[in-house]
Design an enzyme around this catalytic site. Sequence first.
Site, short mmCIF file in Angstrom:
data_model
loop_
_atom_site.label_atom_id
_atom_site.label_comp_id
_atom_site.label_asym_id
_atom_site.label_seq_id
_atom_site.Cartn_x
_atom_site.Cartn_y
_atom_site.Cartn_z
CG HIS A 203 69.94 17.42 58.78
ND1 HIS A 203 69.17 18.44 59.28
CD2 HIS A 203 70.53 17.92 57.66
CE1 HIS A 203 69.28 19.51 58.49
NE2 HIS A 203 70.10 19.21 57.51
CD GLU B 199 71.52 24.28 58.15
OE1 GLU B 199 71.08 23.71 57.15
OE2 GLU B 199 72.47 25.11 58.10
CG HIS C 210 72.09 19.90 51.18
ND1 HIS C 210 70.84 20.15 50.69
CD2 HIS C 210 72.40 18.63 50.79
CE1 HIS C 210 70.39 19.09 50.05
NE2 HIS C 210 71.31 18.14 50.10
CD GLU C 211 72.51 24.77 52.45
OE1 GLU C 211 72.95 24.10 53.39
OE2 GLU C 211 71.41 24.56 51.91
CD GLU D 86 71.03 22.23 48.28
OE1 GLU D 86 69.81 22.27 48.24
OE2 GLU D 86 71.69 22.85 49.13
CD GLU E 50 66.45 23.35 49.30
OE1 GLU E 50 66.54 22.31 49.97
OE2 GLU E 50 67.25 24.29 49.40
C1 NOJ Z 1 68.86 23.79 53.14
C2 NOJ Z 1 69.05 22.42 52.57
O1 NOJ Z 1 69.31 22.47 51.19
C3 NOJ Z 1 67.81 21.63 52.83
O2 NOJ Z 1 67.88 20.37 52.21
C4 NOJ Z 1 67.61 21.50 54.31
O3 NOJ Z 1 66.38 20.87 54.54
C5 NOJ Z 1 67.58 22.88 54.98
N1 NOJ Z 1 68.66 23.67 54.57
C6 NOJ Z 1 67.63 22.77 56.49
O4 NOJ Z 1 68.87 22.29 56.89
#
Ligand code: NOJ
Length: 677
Positions: free
Chosen positions: A381, A383, A451-452, A470, A476
């Site tokens: 992951h 971010e 994601h995003e 996503e 979420e």
């Molecule tokens: C937003 C993402 O959609 C989610 O899946 C993730 O857990 C959080 N950001 C943290 O990265």
Amino acid sequence: MRRTAVLGIAAAALLVTAGYGLAQSALELSSPDERNVVTVGVVEGALVYALERDGRTVLLPSRLGFEFRDAPPLLEGLEITGSERHGNDEVWEQPWGEVALVRDLHNELRVSVAETGDPGRQFVVVFRAFDDGIAFRYELPEQPGLEEFAITDELTEFHLAEDPRAWWIPANDPTHRYELLYRSSPASTIPEVHTPLTLETLDGPVLVIHEANLVDYAGMNLTGSWERRLSVTLPAWADGVKVRGRTPFVTPWRTIQIADRAADLAPSTIGLNLNPPNVLEDVSWIEPMKYVGIWWGMHINKVTWSSGPRHGATTENTRRFIDFAADNGFGGVLVEGWNVGWDGDWIANADLFSFTEAYPDYDLPALAAYASERGVSLIGHNETSMGVENYESQLDDAFALYQGLGIRALKTGYVGDKTAEGHAHHGQYMVRHWRRVIEAAARHEIMLNVHEPIKDTGERRTYPNMMTREGARGMEYNAWGREGGNPPEHHTILYFTRMIAGPLDYTPGVFDILVSSSDGTPRLPEESRLRTTLAKQLALYVVLYSPLQMAADLPENYEGQPAFQFIRDVPADWELTATLGGRIGDFVVVLRKDRNGPDWYLAAITDEEARSFDITLSFLPEGENFVAEIYADGEGAHWLDNPFPIEISEQPVDAGSSLTLSLAPGGGQAIRIRPAE
Ligand code: NOJ
């Protein structure tokens, strides 16, 4: 005859709305089934196109062109200088997908255009007409006077003949990006919205305007107007420029998918057909899979991304998830919060993220080894919080590290509106970045889940490691979404809007519908929680396609749950897909055939209304016996106050059988049809 008639209308319409005169001779392109007809011509020096379906006008003459920084617009004083025609009919195979085989059957018209006066620039507009829609793109060839350029506006229009009902999410919401509930309103009234934009005409076709092969351009948004002219708007670089380029240059395809009814929109392959074929020689490492992960626990605030006493990504906790995955046939374990950078305000401190350094209580090499020993893979992951420069500076080292450890898939994240330098989330700067990440991941044999993201425009055909993303309001929001979670109709809208673009990492499968596992207290009806029945959670595995498909709940919430068997069984890769029925915002019935076995999967979901569907199983091979394993809403089930009852049953079926699927309000049904033993 028809050509003259269309241009007559074209000229008349333009005369009324824009004060233009008569048309130059027009060119026409029909789809192979001759139902979709595009007409291209010059009216008073402006290049326009129009679209008909079965003789009914869908798009009135709509302008084409650009505005540039430090150069005159490319819009008026134009003439058609030539044209070429091509045809295509081929079938190609996807390494994975909603369908194994895709047919690319289209007719093509290349229209060469030039300015009659100075600076005499030339361009080409290429149109393709398919039976399921039309597409066009601009090509700017290398030429004196048009070398390096900066587009400040793309002037493409979609001038709707009627005022259809548009299903949309706004484009300029800085905190939610694509993560919004869809609204519907007359297309003429829509603000700047994202695509895919689904449009329902009264008694006429359903349209989806979107784009394909977005590689080096800004993502396309659309804005309505009282004249029903949808215009293109492009998110900008920090300095306001929309697109930087150098000739030779091609834009993404603008696509208008057309279907007689909403149910015929999916599976949608027009965008895939408009992307270049796979460039990866070896795709043996690319494999759809289901996964579990240390993820939902953070969203319901049971554990944290940050270090400390409630840290989720500990060695011990991860081993528990690896064991759970291995015991239940899942291919991957996602672990969020494993890497340094989550402490404090991780959204504001993007530059503090390390993509190689693990927290001390997370033994990355040992866990990767344990995972492969147990036949599963860790899913990494990253971010970024939109700290794109920080991320790119570590990209190759990080991906090499993951590859060395046998990490086969990676979830990336881009929480944040603009980059630190002020470039838009969906602009060209970010489109280039995402492409660099796809390419780097391919070099290191890593499958991606973004994601995003920027929306899906069919990249997966060229880079099949670009698996899923996503780009929608996912699970979420049921943990913390202020409006109380995703309403029952949400998924029945997603199927005909967001899903038309491609796979969605919605992360279904939360069994703790009332989210009592956060602190032991079930959430109240008005609080954030799931708004489906349990059976509908199962049905989402069939309805919301993703080649990386999550079972999102905590392992303990699956314990002792017979319904979990469906999640264990359901595949993440399909040979065939058919939408058996559906109405946007009301219901969907989907049939899929396993890519790697003889099983069929049938699922239906509904909004707040209880519904039932009679389905004949004539799709099954004649003369063979099957068993339907049925997961139905149980007696009294209701999404609001009784979401848990589920009735699991089996019955023998064959090609002559039919089944009645009865769905509770906010419910669903999921059926596995397997050969009888
Ligand atoms: C937003 C993402 O959609 C989610 O899946 C993730 O857990 C959080 N950001 C943290 O990265």
